[in-house]
Scaffold this motif. Sequence first.
Motif, PDB file in Angstrom:
ATOM      1  N   LYS A 121      14.688   5.873  27.829  1.00 47.96           N
ATOM      2  CA  LYS A 121      14.441   7.316  28.226  1.00 47.96           C
ATOM      3  C   LYS A 121      12.969   7.500  28.597  1.00 47.96           C
ATOM      4  O   LYS A 121      12.257   6.874  28.166  1.00 47.96           O
ATOM      5  CB  LYS A 121      15.240   8.012  27.124  1.00 47.96           C
ATOM      6  N   CYS A 122      13.040   8.667  29.187  1.00 49.50           N
ATOM      7  CA  CYS A 122      11.734   9.343  29.587  1.00 49.50           C
ATOM      8  C   CYS A 122      11.106  10.330  28.431  1.00 49.50           C
ATOM      9  O   CYS A 122      12.048  10.623  27.684  1.00 49.50           O
ATOM     10  CB  CYS A 122      11.657  10.193  30.640  1.00 49.50           C
ATOM     11  N   LEU A 170       9.308   7.998  20.093  1.00 50.77           N
ATOM     12  CA  LEU A 170       9.559   7.151  21.515  1.00 50.77           C
ATOM     13  C   LEU A 170       8.667   7.900  22.568  1.00 50.77           C
ATOM     14  O   LEU A 170       8.916   7.659  23.548  1.00 50.77           O
ATOM     15  CB  LEU A 170      10.801   6.817  21.827  1.00 50.77           C
ATOM     16  N   ALA A 171       8.325   9.317  22.251  1.00 52.90           N
ATOM     17  CA  ALA A 171       7.271  10.140  22.957  1.00 52.90           C
ATOM     18  C   ALA A 171       6.566  10.976  22.203  1.00 52.90           C
ATOM     19  O   ALA A 171       6.875  11.091  21.143  1.00 52.90           O
ATOM     20  CB  ALA A 171       8.613  10.788  23.935  1.00 52.90           C
ATOM     21  N   VAL A 189       8.652  17.870  21.158  1.00 51.22           N
ATOM     22  CA  VAL A 189       9.023  16.728  22.075  1.00 51.22           C
ATOM     23  C   VAL A 189       9.971  16.055  21.934  1.00 51.22           C
ATOM     24  O   VAL A 189      10.797  15.899  20.782  1.00 51.22           O
ATOM     25  CB  VAL A 189       7.865  15.873  21.646  1.00 51.22           C
ATOM     26  N   CYS A 190      10.604  15.457  23.177  1.00 53.27           N
ATOM     27  CA  CYS A 190      12.181  14.968  23.014  1.00 53.27           C
ATOM     28  C   CYS A 190      12.157  13.701  24.003  1.00 53.27           C
ATOM     29  O   CYS A 190      11.092  13.314  24.661  1.00 53.27           O
ATOM     30  CB  CYS A 190      13.059  16.066  23.830  1.00 53.27           C
ATOM     31  N   GLN A 191      13.183  13.175  24.099  1.00 53.38           N
ATOM     32  CA  GLN A 191      13.551  12.316  25.307  1.00 53.38           C
ATOM     33  C   GLN A 191      14.592  12.757  26.232  1.00 53.38           C
ATOM     34  O   GLN A 191      15.358  13.380  25.827  1.00 53.38           O
ATOM     35  CB  GLN A 191      13.640  10.934  24.771  1.00 53.38           C
ATOM     36  N   ILE A 192      14.479  12.498  27.487  1.00 52.08           N
ATOM     37  CA  ILE A 192      15.354  12.719  28.359  1.00 52.08           C
ATOM     38  C   ILE A 192      15.700  11.550  29.318  1.00 52.08           C
ATOM     39  O   ILE A 192      15.139  10.697  29.609  1.00 52.08           O
ATOM     40  CB  ILE A 192      14.839  13.768  29.514  1.00 52.08           C
ATOM     41  N   HIS A 193      17.000  11.402  29.564  1.00 49.71           N
ATOM     42  CA  HIS A 193      17.479  10.452  30.619  1.00 49.71           C
ATOM     43  C   HIS A 193      16.978  10.513  32.026  1.00 49.71           C
ATOM     44  O   HIS A 193      16.412  11.612  32.409  1.00 49.71           O
ATOM     45  CB  HIS A 193      18.944  10.612  30.721  1.00 49.71           C
ATOM     46  N   LEU A 203       6.572   6.465  25.466  1.00 50.77           N
ATOM     47  CA  LEU A 203       6.413   5.336  24.343  1.00 50.77           C
ATOM     48  C   LEU A 203       7.607   4.457  24.375  1.00 50.77           C
ATOM     49  O   LEU A 203       7.381   3.552  23.321  1.00 50.77           O
ATOM     50  CB  LEU A 203       5.831   5.921  23.070  1.00 50.77           C
ATOM     51  N   ASP A 204       8.629   4.712  25.009  1.00 45.53           N
ATOM     52  CA  ASP A 204       9.826   4.037  24.955  1.00 45.53           C
ATOM     53  C   ASP A 204       9.731   2.729  25.899  1.00 45.53           C
ATOM     54  O   ASP A 204       9.975   2.769  27.238  1.00 45.53           O
ATOM     55  CB  ASP A 204      11.187   4.770  25.229  1.00 45.53           C
TER      56      ASP A 204
END
Length: 155
Positions: free
Chosen positions: A84-85, A45-46, A130-134, A74-75
Amino acid sequence: MFRKIATGLLAVAATGAVALSMPAAASATTADGHSWGPVYAKHHLAKAQGWIGVEWDEHQTSNTVHLRGRLHDLDQRTYGQGGKCAYVRFQAAGFDHEWDAVHARKFCGYPGSKKLRFDVDDVAAVRVKVCQIHPHQQWVSKCGQWEYLYAAESE
């Protein structure tokens, strides 16, 4: 003393393993470099991808790593649906093999992307995650694995 030796050996082993997977295009004297990525967060998703180059001084004792790229969100879910970002973090190990955070970036804006650009001096290795973040808070989640982008031992 033993802890420092063990840490050094682990770092050498980790960067040595990277040397086996590094492209032959990495140059020891110029910033010719090579492409890296894409590197994904969990569930894809990212993502981040780009280019890395290394420039050594004339005595081969000091270097500058140049990193360029893009971070993609990509979310497609709305934030109300749990969207998420995108978030990326880079770490570099100096010649003492200690890892330090050198750059991080957040991007909210499916389906877009944000440029990444930074330089770091005197580096033995570089890795990315690479992660996602609120969108409105600071905790990261859904991280992918660390991906090694550069190791001086491979040159």
